[in-house]
Design a protein around this motif. Structure first.
Motif, short mmCIF file in Angstrom:
data_model
loop_
_atom_site.label_atom_id
_atom_site.label_comp_id
_atom_site.label_asym_id
_atom_site.label_seq_id
_atom_site.Cartn_x
_atom_site.Cartn_y
_atom_site.Cartn_z
N ARG A 138 41.77 37.62 27.37
CA ARG A 138 41.87 36.21 27.00
C ARG A 138 43.12 35.58 27.63
NH1 ARG A 138 42.61 33.60 20.89
NH2 ARG A 138 42.61 31.43 21.60
N ASN A 139 44.22 36.30 27.55
CA ASN A 139 45.48 35.79 28.10
C ASN A 139 45.44 35.72 29.62
OD1 ASN A 139 46.24 35.74 25.45
ND2 ASN A 139 47.50 37.59 25.54
N ALA A 141 42.76 35.18 31.40
CA ALA A 141 41.93 34.01 31.75
C ALA A 141 42.73 32.72 31.59
CB ALA A 141 40.69 33.97 30.86
N ALA A 142 43.47 32.62 30.50
CA ALA A 142 44.21 31.38 30.23
C ALA A 142 45.32 31.16 31.22
CB ALA A 142 44.78 31.43 28.81
N LEU A 143 45.94 32.23 31.67
CA LEU A 143 47.16 32.08 32.44
C LEU A 143 46.95 32.36 33.93
CD1 LEU A 143 49.40 33.56 29.65
CD2 LEU A 143 49.46 31.19 30.43
N GLY A 144 45.70 32.27 34.37
CA GLY A 144 45.44 32.25 35.80
C GLY A 144 45.50 33.60 36.49
N ALA A 258 50.99 38.28 28.36
CA ALA A 258 50.94 36.81 28.44
C ALA A 258 52.27 36.27 28.96
CB ALA A 258 50.62 36.22 27.07
N VAL A 259 53.37 36.81 28.46
CA VAL A 259 54.68 36.35 28.91
C VAL A 259 54.85 36.64 30.40
CG1 VAL A 259 57.17 36.74 28.68
CG2 VAL A 259 55.75 36.51 26.63
N TYR A 262 52.67 34.33 32.48
CA TYR A 262 53.31 33.00 32.55
C TYR A 262 54.46 33.03 33.55
CZ TYR A 262 56.34 29.13 31.31
OH TYR A 262 57.16 28.02 31.38
N VAL B 248 39.59 27.27 29.82
CA VAL B 248 40.16 28.05 28.72
C VAL B 248 40.79 27.06 27.76
CG1 VAL B 248 41.74 29.89 28.08
CG2 VAL B 248 40.64 29.92 30.31
N LEU B 251 45.46 29.47 23.80
CA LEU B 251 45.88 30.83 23.49
C LEU B 251 45.95 30.97 21.97
CD1 LEU B 251 48.80 31.04 26.06
CD2 LEU B 251 46.79 32.50 26.07
#
Lengths: 265, 265
Positions: A138-139, A141-144, A258-259, A262, B248, B251
């Motif tokens: 999920r992370n 996908a969200a963060l490219g 995720a960090v 980012y 998306v 998060l």
């Protein structure tokens, strides 16, 4: 157009793909089982319908199947409608999301193709926890992040619980096995990636100081607790860390990912 | 020195603090219940023992109580030793962590003191999910956030599940209620904080471009799904967002918080 079919008998063999999902030795999503992909809930079912995975059928209460109406317009699969009670009896537990879809697996893109087109990758070693793995997708996908490579000890991203926790993003983010381990990491380097191992070790460079932003980067992540093996750390180009407060051991692996995602975006 | 006491009768009244933890109307950690703080597992029990919360007693299998030996040296509380089966009978479910401790609540630092000393804060609105709240405290502790302020609709950070998911960090990171809402945010401003609302809205400034690093910052976070109310957004000094890939939605709130905490550190 999906064909909507009312079901009133829990023993109806057309529901066999959905039967006893929580009983380990019978559920179809286990290794050695039938390897079907199960999506739960409207949002995840929508993502399954939009994915390359060939959907076999849906099962839901009428209200949920109706919500999916426009997504079902273009596909020729049966959508079985049943009461919540009948669904619970078939599936083996109460589903508060009210709708399921089942699909066959589809071939993943080959590694060479993925390495050629991706700019950012996650590479996992020993991430066996299904929920952490799903959250990590999920992370990603969200963060490219363009793809996930699985080293040894990772669980199956298409396991039902991972699909759910990923909010269906395991169905969108391509993944592939990376072998042999860890020498397969050379392939990434050969494709222009910096392989950056994330570790809490004090000797690692702070993420913000590693100069990774804008580069082709593969973030190498190990499981919470054991972390990366020495072999994997040694095979990376550099080790990076998230600056951490005193007295705190680590972050959850999906959160740390995720960090890092980012920080390199 | 903690007094180690063998227990062989599950009805022993000395275990009443640990009884039926999963039965909503009897468990002591519910509002209206006895409000006790329950720690599960060696790591979290260690953090409880190191916290200002007055520990009442421990209950564990012998092996786990022995692991805690040095932490128990300085305190005069009973440590009840029992079999795993007896513990399961008392608690109401099988505990794979093998040890529990129970404490009374302690007063939280007052808001003025917290605002005076903190450099970075998280301010929550509507974060009612116990696991998300616990995970958020863990991330706050790891990433150097000095305190958490709770607006309306947040659950109790000392609820058992939150304590567990936080890895005990709810016992270390100070928290306080912020009232009235959202005008209480003026207090933060008066103490030199920038109040930065995290939102997925496209009109918000990218986190990295907001110039918050090194400033006194309070990150305002809403629940996954509904997000922050318009009133809360309007009361902030600025809105910031995590750049997100197409398709998306968001998060998890604890994960978004981790990224924001990292970005302002």
């Amino acid at each position: 157009m999906a064909q909507v079919i009312e079901i009133s008998d829990p023993a109806d063999p057309r529901l066999d793909d959905f039967r006893d999902l929580s009983t380990a030795d019978r559920r179809p999503d286990r290794p050695g089982g039938r390897g079907l992909v199960i999506a739960e809930g409207v949002v995840v079912v929508e993502r399954l319908l939009a994915s390359p995975y060939p959907v076999r059928s849906l099962l839901g209460v009428r209200r949920r199947i109706e919500v999916l109406d426009e997504h079902l317009a273009g596909i020729a699969v049966p959508a079985y409608v049943a009461s919540a009670e009948l669904m619970a009896e078939v599936v083996g537990f109460h589903l508060n999301r009210g709708v399921l879809a089942v699909a066959d697996r589809a071939p993943q893109p080959d590694l060479a193709g993925l390495l050629g087109s991706a700019r950012r990758l996650a590479v996992l070693e020993g991430v066996g926890d299904h929920e952490n793995l799903g959250a990590l997708f999920r992370n990603a996908a969200a963060l490219g992040v363009d793809g996930v490579l699985l080293g040894p000890g990772c669980s199956d991203p298409l396991y039902r619980r991972s699909v759910r926790v990923s909010m269906g993003h395991v169905l969108r983010v391509p993944f592939a096995q990376l072998e042999p381990w860890p020498s397969g990491l050379d392939l990434l380097r050969a494709n222009g990636f910096w392989v950056a191992a994330l570790t809490p070790k004090g000797s690692a460079v702070g993420l913000a100081d590693a100069g990774l932003r804008g580069e082709r980067v593969a973030v190498l992540l190990g499981a919470e607790g054991p972390g990366l093996t020495d072999e994997a750390l040694a095979a990376a180009d550099l080790s990076v860390r998230i600056p951490m407060a005193d007295g705190v051991d680590s972050l959850n692996v999906a959160t740390a990912a995720a960090v890092a995602f980012y920080a390199i975006a």
